[in-house]
Structure formats: C-alpha cells, structure tokens
Motif scaffolding. Structure first.
Motif, mmCIF file in Angstrom:
data_model
loop_
_atom_site.group_PDB
_atom_site.id
_atom_site.type_symbol
_atom_site.label_atom_id
_atom_site.label_comp_id
_atom_site.label_asym_id
_atom_site.label_seq_id
_atom_site.Cartn_x
_atom_site.Cartn_y
_atom_site.Cartn_z
ATOM 1 N N SER A 160 0.839 -1.202 0.000
ATOM 2 C CA SER A 160 0.000 0.000 0.000
ATOM 3 C C SER A 160 0.870 1.247 0.000
ATOM 4 O O SER A 160 2.070 1.183 0.252
ATOM 5 C CB SER A 160 -0.885 0.010 1.247
ATOM 6 O OG SER A 160 -1.764 -1.079 1.228
ATOM 7 N N HIS A 194 2.145 1.386 3.981
ATOM 8 C CA HIS A 194 2.022 -0.033 4.327
ATOM 9 C C HIS A 194 2.379 -0.320 5.787
ATOM 10 O O HIS A 194 1.631 -0.973 6.495
ATOM 11 C CB HIS A 194 2.884 -0.876 3.391
ATOM 12 C CG HIS A 194 2.437 -2.290 3.315
ATOM 13 N ND1 HIS A 194 1.351 -2.686 2.565
ATOM 14 C CD2 HIS A 194 2.907 -3.398 3.911
ATOM 15 C CE1 HIS A 194 1.181 -3.979 2.704
ATOM 16 N NE2 HIS A 194 2.109 -4.440 3.517
ATOM 17 N N SER A 223 -1.714 -1.279 6.797
ATOM 18 C CA SER A 223 -2.598 -1.673 5.706
ATOM 19 C C SER A 223 -2.921 -3.158 5.768
ATOM 20 O O SER A 223 -2.061 -3.974 6.080
ATOM 21 C CB SER A 223 -1.922 -1.362 4.362
ATOM 22 O OG SER A 223 -2.677 -1.900 3.307
ATOM 23 N N LYS A 249 -3.921 -4.633 3.000
ATOM 24 C CA LYS A 249 -3.860 -5.037 1.597
ATOM 25 C C LYS A 249 -2.990 -6.271 1.378
ATOM 26 O O LYS A 249 -3.358 -7.166 0.634
ATOM 27 C CB LYS A 249 -3.338 -3.879 0.752
ATOM 28 C CG LYS A 249 -3.240 -4.206 -0.724
ATOM 29 C CD LYS A 249 -2.806 -3.017 -1.534
ATOM 30 C CE LYS A 249 -2.713 -3.394 -3.007
ATOM 31 N NZ LYS A 249 -2.347 -2.275 -3.831
#
Length: 155
Positions: free
Chosen positions: A96, A99, A116, A118
């Motif tokens: 990200s 992150h 994050s 993600k």
C-alpha cells in the motif's frame, strides 16, 4: 530532526524478488529462514538509531540509517510522502501507499506497526496483524507482501 545516511539515493528501477541472502535467507513465498540455529540469548534491542536494508534478488537495493521518530514505508505517489518508497520495487503493487511504519518508542527502542490490510506483513516468519505494534530487535527480518524483504540492524 532527521538524521539519515543512505548508500543509495534511490531505489528506483529495481524490483524485489522473493529472497534475501545476506547473513541468512528469507524465501518470501515460503517464508523460510535458513540461518544457523540461534543460541539461547536475548536479542539486542535497537536504541536511538536504526539501519534498514531493503533486498532484491539477494542484493541490497537500499540501505538507510534513521533516527526519525517515525519511518513510513510504502508506495509513494504524488501527495503521499514516505521515507522508504517501494513504488519501483513493487511491480505487482502488493504493498500500500502507507504499508507499515516504524516508530521510535519513548525509551528509544523501535517498533513496527502494520498500517494496511492489503498485503501481509511478517516479522521473523510471524504475521503482524493490522494495527498491531511489535518491538524490533537487531537482525530482525520483515517481509512485506510476497516480494519485499527488509533487514533490521542495530547501529
């Protein structure tokens, strides 16, 4: 006040694969640590300054020494300021823009915080949960997503 030493001014035009091969190996997809068995000793805490190494294909592509209160790591774009930019290393866009961050604690030690959800974050093969803070020690290894490796060192 920022105090930073870099062996490379840029990590651009480099992509990071799935291994770190400095003092030990991390194979990111399998998260395998191939290191000599550690003796029963307490790991050294990091105080005041921290060295971070970013790896690509077993080679260091970025190395920086930081004394910041907060080190933001992610894929930068216009309007997002990060201290370690993974944009050109992360071709698959696994990480990200923000992150993880590494923060200096009141006692001068450092911790990593996952920002994050993600892509996964691992600290020494153990997953770090979203929002979780974990203290960092000398020789710790961090994996971001599937392909980016960082090594933490005491300065």
């Amino acid at each position: 006040m920022k105090d930073e030493t870099k062996t490379s001014n840029s990590v651009q035009n480099n992509t990071l694969d799935s291994s770190m091969k400095d003092d030990g190996d991390i194979n990111v997809p399998n998260l395998t640590l191939n290191q000599p068995a550690a003796e029963a000793s307490t790991p050294e805490r990091i105080r005041e300054r921290i060295r971070l190494k970013v790896y690509k294909e077993g080679q260091i592509v970025f190395e920086g020494v930081f004394s910041y209160d907060e080190i933001l790591i992610g894929r930068s774009r216009t309007g997002v300021d990060v201290d370690i930019n993974l944009r050109d290393l992360d071709e698959e866009r696994q990480t990200s823009r923000k992150h993880v961050k590494i923060v200096k604690n009141e006692d001068g030690s450092y911790s990593i915080v996952r920002l994050s959800g993600k892509a996964p974050v691992y600290l020494n093969k153990e997953p770090v949960k979203l929002g979780e803070s974990r203290e960092l020690y000398d020789q710790d290894k961090i994996v971001l997503g599937r392909s980016i490796g960082l090594k933490v060192e005491k300065v």
